[in-house]
Scaffold this motif. Structure first.
Motif, mmCIF file in Angstrom:
data_model
loop_
_atom_site.group_PDB
_atom_site.id
_atom_site.type_symbol
_atom_site.label_atom_id
_atom_site.label_comp_id
_atom_site.label_asym_id
_atom_site.label_seq_id
_atom_site.Cartn_x
_atom_site.Cartn_y
_atom_site.Cartn_z
ATOM 1 N N LEU A 4 51.132 2.424 124.601
ATOM 2 C CA LEU A 4 52.269 1.736 123.625
ATOM 3 C C LEU A 4 52.879 2.211 122.295
ATOM 4 N N ALA A 5 51.702 2.204 120.923
ATOM 5 C CA ALA A 5 51.830 2.224 119.426
ATOM 6 C C ALA A 5 52.380 3.728 119.555
ATOM 7 N N ASP A 6 51.610 4.766 120.014
ATOM 8 C CA ASP A 6 51.767 5.967 120.071
ATOM 9 C C ASP A 6 52.965 6.586 120.686
ATOM 10 N N ARG A 7 53.728 5.955 121.324
ATOM 11 C CA ARG A 7 54.434 6.670 121.835
ATOM 12 C C ARG A 7 55.586 5.854 121.716
ATOM 13 N N SER A 8 55.767 4.821 120.628
ATOM 14 C CA SER A 8 57.127 4.522 119.926
ATOM 15 C C SER A 8 57.458 4.330 118.379
ATOM 16 N N GLY A 9 55.628 4.911 117.748
ATOM 17 C CA GLY A 9 55.913 4.455 116.335
ATOM 18 C C GLY A 9 56.135 3.433 116.161
ATOM 19 N N VAL A 10 55.725 2.276 116.193
ATOM 20 C CA VAL A 10 55.110 0.897 116.292
ATOM 21 C C VAL A 10 53.340 0.235 115.750
ATOM 22 N N SER A 11 52.922 -0.023 114.707
ATOM 23 C CA SER A 11 51.249 0.136 114.944
ATOM 24 C C SER A 11 51.320 -0.651 115.865
ATOM 25 N N ARG A 12 49.362 -0.832 116.575
ATOM 26 C CA ARG A 12 49.222 -1.154 117.312
ATOM 27 C C ARG A 12 48.568 -3.454 117.235
ATOM 28 N N SER A 13 48.525 -3.329 115.547
ATOM 29 C CA SER A 13 48.415 -4.322 114.782
ATOM 30 C C SER A 13 49.437 -4.614 115.303
ATOM 31 N N THR A 14 51.204 -4.615 115.166
ATOM 32 C CA THR A 14 52.095 -5.250 115.591
ATOM 33 C C THR A 14 52.686 -5.667 116.894
ATOM 34 N N ILE A 15 52.054 -4.659 117.597
ATOM 35 C CA ILE A 15 51.933 -4.504 119.237
ATOM 36 C C ILE A 15 51.223 -6.281 119.289
ATOM 37 N N ARG A 16 49.922 -6.015 119.232
ATOM 38 C CA ARG A 16 49.341 -6.725 119.470
ATOM 39 C C ARG A 16 49.418 -8.691 118.819
ATOM 40 N N ASP A 17 49.932 -8.340 117.639
ATOM 41 C CA ASP A 17 50.175 -10.227 116.723
ATOM 42 C C ASP A 17 51.460 -10.435 118.103
ATOM 43 N N TYR A 18 53.099 -9.632 118.504
ATOM 44 C CA TYR A 18 53.781 -9.861 118.751
ATOM 45 C C TYR A 18 53.689 -10.282 120.100
ATOM 46 N N GLU A 19 52.394 -9.712 121.164
ATOM 47 C CA GLU A 19 52.422 -9.807 122.431
ATOM 48 C C GLU A 19 51.217 -11.324 121.846
ATOM 49 N N GLY A 20 50.645 -11.324 121.339
ATOM 50 C CA GLY A 20 49.663 -12.887 120.949
ATOM 51 C C GLY A 20 50.511 -14.454 120.620
ATOM 52 N N ASP A 21 51.786 -13.671 120.223
ATOM 53 C CA ASP A 21 53.179 -15.051 120.014
ATOM 54 C C ASP A 21 51.872 -14.821 118.728
ATOM 55 N N ARG A 22 51.458 -13.775 117.530
ATOM 56 C CA ARG A 22 51.959 -15.018 116.610
ATOM 57 C C ARG A 22 52.610 -14.308 115.081
ATOM 58 N N HIS A 23 53.912 -13.643 116.099
ATOM 59 C CA HIS A 23 55.494 -13.328 114.693
ATOM 60 C C HIS A 23 56.106 -12.309 115.589
ATOM 61 N N SER A 24 56.883 -12.481 115.201
ATOM 62 C CA SER A 24 58.959 -12.199 116.096
ATOM 63 C C SER A 24 58.870 -10.776 115.554
ATOM 64 N N LEU A 25 60.161 -10.306 116.126
ATOM 65 C CA LEU A 25 60.042 -8.566 116.117
ATOM 66 C C LEU A 25 61.042 -8.584 115.506
ATOM 67 N N HIS A 26 61.142 -7.719 113.906
ATOM 68 C CA HIS A 26 62.486 -6.558 113.687
ATOM 69 C C HIS A 26 63.674 -6.367 114.611
ATOM 70 N N ARG A 27 64.711 -5.784 114.489
ATOM 71 C CA ARG A 27 65.216 -5.707 115.888
ATOM 72 C C ARG A 27 64.886 -4.592 116.231
ATOM 73 N N ALA A 28 65.289 -3.518 115.276
ATOM 74 C CA ALA A 28 64.745 -1.896 114.385
ATOM 75 C C ALA A 28 63.331 -1.933 115.147
ATOM 76 N N THR A 29 62.080 -2.485 115.052
ATOM 77 C CA THR A 29 61.061 -2.344 116.172
ATOM 78 C C THR A 29 61.217 -2.852 116.997
#
Length: 109
Positions: free
Chosen positions: A22-47
């Motif tokens: 997902l990181a490779d296809r979206s341009g979003v870092s893997r750590s951002t995806i990991r933290d978001y899916e783990g409920d550690r932070h929210s996302l910006h609208r653009a992300t």
């Protein structure tokens, strides 16, 4: 926001993607995806938009059911004797991320 952490995980599961895929296809870092899916932070609208676009391009459709529940469909091409059709395998997730009934349906229904 449509893409909850649970929907993000479910959509990746439908596509059989890792967080790195997902990181490779979206341009979003893997750590951002990991933290978001783990409920550690929210996302910006653009992300969120980047993640949704990548998932939708990969074959996922998001739709709202009965107000607040969001469902996802993985589109799978199927051949028919007369003409090709699209069959969607759908899953409804509650706001809490619990899975409800999974059912096949024809596109457009």
């Amino acid at each position: 926001m449509i893409l909850t952490p649970a929907l993000c995980r479910a959509a990746r599961g439908f596509l059989d993607w890792t967080q790195m895929d997902l990181a490779d296809r979206s341009g979003v870092s893997r750590s951002t995806i990991r933290d978001y899916e783990g409920d550690r932070h929210s996302l910006h609208r653009a992300t969120e938009a980047q993640l949704r676009l990548a998932l939708e391009t990969g074959g996922i459709a998001f739709f709202r059911i009965e107000g607040h529940e969001i469902g996802i469909c993985a589109k799978v091409a199927a051949t028919d004797a007369v003409a090709p059709a699209h069959i969607e395998s759908c899953e409804i997730l509650s706001a809490s991320g619990e899975r409800n009934q999974t059912f096949p349906r024809k596109a457009g229904q």
